[in-house]
Write a protein that holds these residues in place. Structure first.
Motif, PDB file in Angstrom:
ATOM      1  N   GLU A   1    -108.307  55.684  59.120  1.00 41.34           N
ATOM      2  CA  GLU A   1    -109.362  56.124  60.036  1.00 41.34           C
ATOM      3  C   GLU A   1    -108.863  57.197  61.001  1.00 41.34           C
TER       4      GLU A   1
ATOM      5  N   GLU B   1    -102.509  46.075  67.583  1.00 46.68           N
ATOM      6  CA  GLU B   1    -102.799  44.649  67.479  1.00 46.68           C
ATOM      7  C   GLU B   1    -101.502  43.861  67.428  1.00 46.68           C
TER       8      GLU B   1
ATOM      9  N   ASP C   1    -105.858  45.685  57.042  1.00 46.83           N
ATOM     10  CA  ASP C   1    -106.562  46.344  58.135  1.00 46.83           C
ATOM     11  C   ASP C   1    -105.685  47.389  58.818  1.00 46.83           C
TER      12      ASP C   1
ATOM     13  N   GLU D   1    -106.190  50.440  56.674  1.00 49.39           N
ATOM     14  CA  GLU D   1    -107.530  50.978  56.898  1.00 49.39           C
ATOM     15  C   GLU D   1    -107.611  51.677  58.254  1.00 49.39           C
ATOM     16  N   HIS D   2    -107.030  51.053  59.281  1.00 50.33           N
ATOM     17  CA  HIS D   2    -107.025  51.641  60.617  1.00 50.33           C
ATOM     18  C   HIS D   2    -106.260  52.961  60.601  1.00 50.33           C
TER      19      HIS D   2
ATOM     20  N   VAL E   1    -101.175  52.675  65.757  1.00 48.98           N
ATOM     21  CA  VAL E   1    -101.914  51.720  64.939  1.00 48.98           C
ATOM     22  C   VAL E   1    -101.149  50.397  64.842  1.00 48.98           C
TER      23      VAL E   1
END
Length: 229
Positions: free
Chosen positions: A116, A94, A109, A112-113, A90
């Motif tokens: 998930e 990015e 994010d 959140e990622h 994760v």
């Protein structure tokens, strides 16, 4: 690896980050009632908590109460191997995420990622298990609440403290990212493995270290050393 932080003072502007506030909410959830929260906050703000030692899965500190000093231990579940690997993926997914973490920011994010893919970084109240040597009959007692609150100050200032508690400290995270960037994408590819991404990680670390050294000097108006600019 254990890291010990010196005695904390209450942040002048209070807890400001969203993840620091999430930690404080977890402390409130963990407390049995306001009867433990109120004196716990007082102990924390008054500076009754000593140095806090943090290691994967828990932290240790002493809390003064009048003429007595009690030892508090807090445990928090660490990520298993699969979750740790997923977290590294994760972070690497990015560009800029590792730089954000090293700069003291926890991207929303990213969390959140991580959720998930089944990785919980921020704790909930039931995960913060506490024991104290005091005779209080409830856990967390006010001393444990004070330690938890001050631990939240550390997490607020540096989200890598949270990752360290989850078993993914700064050095381990960087090592895992570095190992990932120099692993061949295709085991059948005979071409040399590119280390460009690994070099990027090294550059980010160097930049973060330089920034951490320069910021206090800059804020104080001192002359900046040529070697660090």
């Amino acid at each position: 690896m254990r890291t010990t932080f010196t005695r904390q003072t209450r942040p002048v502007r209070g807890v400001r980050s969203w993840w620091g506030k999430a930690w404080q909410r977890a402390v409130e959830e963990a407390a049995y009632s306001d009867a433990e929260l109120r004196p716990g906050r007082t102990h924390a703000r008054r500076g009754d908590v000593g140095a806090i030692s943090i290691e994967p899965g828990g932290l240790l500190a002493a809390c003064r109460d009048g003429d007595d000093a009690w030892t508090v231990e807090i445990t928090i579940p660490v990520l298993d191997d699969a979750a740790r690997t997923a977290l590294v993926e994760v972070v690497a997914a990015e560009s800029g995420r590792i730089a954000e973490l090293l700069a003291g920011n926890l991207p929303h994010d990213l969390v959140e990622h991580a959720e998930e893919v089944g990785v919980e970084l921020l704790p909930f109240g039931g995960e913060l298990a506490a024991t104290c040597t005091c005779p209080h009959y409830l856990d967390p007692c006010p001393h444990a609440v004070a330690v938890l609150i001050q631990a939240g100050w550390l997490v607020d200032a540096d989200p890598l403290v949270l990752l360290a508690l989850r078993g993914v400290g700064r050095d381990l995270l960087l090592a895992e990212l570095h190992a990932r960037t120099i692993t061949p994408r295709d085991a059948t590819d005979d071409a040399p493995v590119s280390a460009d991404l690994a070099d990027d990680v090294e550059l980010v670390v160097d930049a973060a270290v330089r920034a951490a050294r320069l910021l206090p000097l800059f804020e104080a108006g001192a002359e900046l050393p040529d070697g660090l600019v």
